[in-house]
Design a protein around this motif. Structure first.
Motif, PDB file in Angstrom:
ATOM      1  N   LEU A 146     -42.347   3.986 100.721  1.00 28.02           N
ATOM      2  CA  LEU A 146     -42.644   5.365 100.348  1.00 28.02           C
ATOM      3  C   LEU A 146     -41.819   6.284 101.242  1.00 28.02           C
ATOM      4  CD1 LEU A 146     -44.321   7.705  99.072  1.00 28.02           C
ATOM      5  CD2 LEU A 146     -46.052   7.260 100.841  1.00 28.02           C
ATOM      6  N   VAL A 147     -41.092   7.206 100.621  1.00 27.69           N
ATOM      7  CA  VAL A 147     -40.284   8.178 101.349  1.00 27.69           C
ATOM      8  C   VAL A 147     -40.624   9.581 100.848  1.00 27.69           C
ATOM      9  CG1 VAL A 147     -37.956   8.988 101.913  1.00 27.69           C
ATOM     10  CG2 VAL A 147     -38.374   6.536 101.590  1.00 27.69           C
ATOM     11  N   VAL A 148     -40.964  10.481 101.754  1.00 32.07           N
ATOM     12  CA  VAL A 148     -41.194  11.883 101.416  1.00 32.07           C
ATOM     13  C   VAL A 148     -40.476  12.749 102.445  1.00 32.07           C
ATOM     14  CG1 VAL A 148     -42.901  13.735 101.227  1.00 32.07           C
ATOM     15  CG2 VAL A 148     -43.389  11.494 100.248  1.00 32.07           C
ATOM     16  N   LEU A 149     -39.623  13.640 101.957  1.00 34.78           N
ATOM     17  CA  LEU A 149     -38.866  14.552 102.811  1.00 34.78           C
ATOM     18  C   LEU A 149     -39.188  15.992 102.445  1.00 34.78           C
ATOM     19  CD1 LEU A 149     -35.297  12.929 102.541  1.00 34.78           C
ATOM     20  CD2 LEU A 149     -37.127  12.362 104.159  1.00 34.78           C
ATOM     21  N   ASP A 150     -39.213  16.841 103.447  1.00 38.34           N
ATOM     22  CA  ASP A 150     -39.383  18.279 103.245  1.00 38.34           C
ATOM     23  C   ASP A 150     -38.164  18.967 103.855  1.00 38.34           C
ATOM     24  OD1 ASP A 150     -40.073  20.929 103.124  1.00 38.34           O
ATOM     25  OD2 ASP A 150     -42.019  20.711 104.094  1.00 38.34           O
ATOM     26  N   GLY A 151     -37.255  19.423 102.993  1.00 32.03           N
ATOM     27  CA  GLY A 151     -36.074  20.102 103.486  1.00 32.03           C
ATOM     28  C   GLY A 151     -36.426  21.410 104.168  1.00 32.03           C
ATOM     29  N   VAL A 152     -35.760  21.679 105.279  1.00 29.93           N
ATOM     30  CA  VAL A 152     -36.027  22.893 106.058  1.00 29.93           C
ATOM     31  C   VAL A 152     -35.193  24.042 105.483  1.00 29.93           C
ATOM     32  CG1 VAL A 152     -35.927  23.965 108.328  1.00 29.93           C
ATOM     33  CG2 VAL A 152     -36.533  21.533 108.115  1.00 29.93           C
ATOM     34  N   THR A 153     -35.856  25.067 104.986  1.00 26.58           N
ATOM     35  CA  THR A 153     -35.150  26.209 104.408  1.00 26.58           C
ATOM     36  C   THR A 153     -34.555  27.071 105.522  1.00 26.58           C
ATOM     37  OG1 THR A 153     -36.731  26.266 102.572  1.00 26.58           O
ATOM     38  CG2 THR A 153     -35.354  28.223 102.908  1.00 26.58           C
ATOM     39  N   PRO A 154     -33.232  27.224 105.563  1.00 33.40           N
ATOM     40  CA  PRO A 154     -32.644  28.053 106.617  1.00 33.40           C
ATOM     41  C   PRO A 154     -32.781  29.528 106.290  1.00 33.40           C
ATOM     42  CG  PRO A 154     -30.925  27.254 105.170  1.00 33.40           C
ATOM     43  CD  PRO A 154     -32.215  26.655 104.669  1.00 33.40           C
ATOM     44  N   PRO A 155     -32.774  30.382 107.303  1.00 37.80           N
ATOM     45  CA  PRO A 155     -32.747  31.821 107.017  1.00 37.80           C
ATOM     46  C   PRO A 155     -31.430  32.204 106.363  1.00 37.80           C
ATOM     47  CG  PRO A 155     -32.403  31.417 109.347  1.00 37.80           C
ATOM     48  CD  PRO A 155     -32.756  30.094 108.739  1.00 37.80           C
ATOM     49  N   GLN A 156     -31.388  33.378 105.789  1.00 36.39           N
ATOM     50  CA  GLN A 156     -30.156  33.848 105.166  1.00 36.39           C
ATOM     51  C   GLN A 156     -29.028  33.880 106.191  1.00 36.39           C
ATOM     52  OE1 GLN A 156     -29.502  34.611 101.929  1.00 36.39           O
ATOM     53  NE2 GLN A 156     -31.551  33.866 101.432  1.00 36.39           N
ATOM     54  N   GLY A 157     -27.844  33.471 105.751  1.00 36.40           N
ATOM     55  CA  GLY A 157     -26.699  33.470 106.650  1.00 36.40           C
ATOM     56  C   GLY A 157     -26.044  32.117 106.700  1.00 36.40           C
ATOM     57  N   ASP A 158     -25.063  31.994 107.536  1.00 34.57           N
ATOM     58  CA  ASP A 158     -24.279  30.770 107.637  1.00 34.57           C
ATOM     59  C   ASP A 158     -25.095  29.651 108.264  1.00 34.57           C
ATOM     60  OD1 ASP A 158     -22.099  28.987 107.713  1.00 34.57           O
ATOM     61  OD2 ASP A 158     -21.649  29.597 109.774  1.00 34.57           O
ATOM     62  N   ALA A 159     -25.073  28.457 107.631  1.00 36.69           N
ATOM     63  CA  ALA A 159     -25.706  27.273 108.192  1.00 36.69           C
ATOM     64  C   ALA A 159     -24.683  26.182 108.472  1.00 36.69           C
ATOM     65  CB  ALA A 159     -26.789  26.760 107.253  1.00 36.69           C
ATOM     66  N   GLY A 160     -23.416  26.508 108.299  1.00 34.24           N
ATOM     67  CA  GLY A 160     -22.371  25.556 108.634  1.00 34.24           C
ATOM     68  C   GLY A 160     -22.111  24.490 107.594  1.00 34.24           C
ATOM     69  N   CYS A 161     -22.824  24.541 106.449  1.00 31.81           N
ATOM     70  CA  CYS A 161     -22.688  23.484 105.437  1.00 31.81           C
ATOM     71  C   CYS A 161     -22.438  24.092 104.062  1.00 31.81           C
ATOM     72  CB  CYS A 161     -23.951  22.625 105.403  1.00 31.81           C
ATOM     73  SG  CYS A 161     -23.906  21.284 104.186  1.00 31.81           S
ATOM     74  N   VAL A 162     -21.518  23.507 103.318  1.00 37.64           N
ATOM     75  CA  VAL A 162     -21.192  24.020 101.986  1.00 37.64           C
ATOM     76  C   VAL A 162     -22.077  23.401 100.904  1.00 37.64           C
ATOM     77  CG1 VAL A 162     -18.800  24.419 102.662  1.00 37.64           C
ATOM     78  CG2 VAL A 162     -19.414  22.250 101.570  1.00 37.64           C
ATOM     79  N   HIS A 163     -22.913  22.430 101.269  1.00 35.26           N
ATOM     80  CA  HIS A 163     -23.673  21.682 100.261  1.00 35.26           C
ATOM     81  C   HIS A 163     -25.082  22.213 100.040  1.00 35.26           C
ATOM     82  CE1 HIS A 163     -20.601  18.764 101.729  1.00 35.26           C
ATOM     83  NE2 HIS A 163     -20.504  18.534 100.429  1.00 35.26           N
ATOM     84  N   GLY A 164     -25.806  22.503 101.091  1.00 33.01           N
ATOM     85  CA  GLY A 164     -27.164  23.003 100.952  1.00 33.01           C
ATOM     86  C   GLY A 164     -28.217  21.933 101.162  1.00 33.01           C
ATOM     87  N   VAL A 165     -29.465  22.388 101.273  1.00 31.97           N
ATOM     88  CA  VAL A 165     -30.569  21.505 101.627  1.00 31.97           C
ATOM     89  C   VAL A 165     -30.904  20.486 100.532  1.00 31.97           C
ATOM     90  CG1 VAL A 165     -33.013  21.436 102.284  1.00 31.97           C
ATOM     91  CG2 VAL A 165     -31.509  23.189 103.246  1.00 31.97           C
ATOM     92  N   PRO A 166     -30.971  20.851  99.235  1.00 29.80           N
ATOM     93  CA  PRO A 166     -31.286  19.833  98.219  1.00 29.80           C
ATOM     94  C   PRO A 166     -30.278  18.680  98.202  1.00 29.80           C
ATOM     95  CG  PRO A 166     -31.622  22.018  97.318  1.00 29.80           C
ATOM     96  CD  PRO A 166     -30.945  22.206  98.647  1.00 29.80           C
TER      97      PRO A 166
END
Length: 261
Positions: free
Chosen positions: A33-53
């Motif tokens: 069983l695997v369950v993940l909760d992606g951390v929503t970043p605040p608005q602005g640059d997060a250094g990644c072009v892909h995103g949390v999903p």
């Protein structure tokens, strides 16, 4: 074996950043069983072009594959390798040193195999529930975030200073070494009747609204289903909004899973 699994986004216009899966081998022996909760970043640059999903899908897929195919690895090793694989998939395009690089909480459980036990791993503020044969329920929690003073998390900058830092709290991001910070353990398979996992959007039924304890929560999952628990949470959130008592974001991504072994 019975499996209940449901997930819902916090808002229909936003992608759901949770991720969940239950995997059973063709032999019928054991599972994951695997369950993940992606951390929503605040608005602005997060250094990644892909995103949390994108990140949670990559990390979740690696966790499912490795936990089933690498029975020789403890769950900390499974998480470490899954983080490394996911980081390798985007280190050429993204700044993985950014404090807000995509990250997630983790609940991972595995049963069956030579040890004949239920192994578990929890990192950050999602919840794992273990129901024993007598109906009692044990919650496995990583409560480091809850133990921090609220003032320390008052701003994005103050929270960032404690993110994946000594004396703060830890999530699965780009550093495989964080796996050693997880809460881990094992219980004899014969002593576990069911395993459940909740992201914090679903665990609100207990830890925010106090509608029941963890055993009652498992009872809702068993009798009414995972989607019904999420519906209950949404109704409570809406009622709170009507009274003007909203202190947190109204709705969060919510995922609930139950596996009766």
């Amino acid at each position: 074996m019975r499996i209940e699994l449901a997930t819902a986004p916090g808002a229909p216009e936003r992608l759901n950043e949770d991720w969940a899966s239950v995997a059973l081998p063709a032999s019928g022996q054991g599972g994951t069983l695997v369950v993940l909760d992606g951390v929503t970043p605040p608005q602005g640059d997060a250094g990644c072009v892909h995103g949390v999903p994108w990140f949670t899908a990559r990390l979740g897929g690696a966790l499912v594959e490795l936990s089933g195919s690498r029975r020789d690895l403890p769950l900390t090793g499974v998480l470490s390798e899954a983080i490394r694989r996911t980081a390798d998939a985007h280190r050429g395009t993204c700044d993985l040193s950014h404090v807000r690089t995509p990250q997630a909480t983790v609940v991972l459980a595995r049963w069956g195999g030579a040890a004949d036990e239920v192994e578990y791993l929890v990192l950050s503020d999602s919840t794992l529930l273990l129901e024993s044969a007598d109906g009692s329920v044990r919650a496995v929690l990583d409560d480091r975030l809850d133990r921090l003073p609220r003032d320390a998390l008052r701003t994005h900058a103050s929270a960032d200073a404690l993110r994946n830092a000594e004396g703060g709290f830890f999530t699965a991001a780009a550093d495989p070494a964080v796996a050693e910070r997880a809460v881990t353990g094992g219980v004899a398979r014969e002593d576990v009747r069911a395993v459940a996992a909740l992201t914090d959007g679903a665990s609100r039924w207990v830890d925010m609204f106090a509608e029941g304890d963890w055993a009652a929560c498992v009872g809702v999952l068993r009798k009414e289903g995972a989607q019904a628990l999420i519906h209950r949470v949404r109704a409570l959130e809406t009622a709170r909004q009507r009274t003007g008592a909203v202190r947190h974001k109204l709705h969060d991504d919510a995922t609930a899973a139950l596996v009766e072994l």
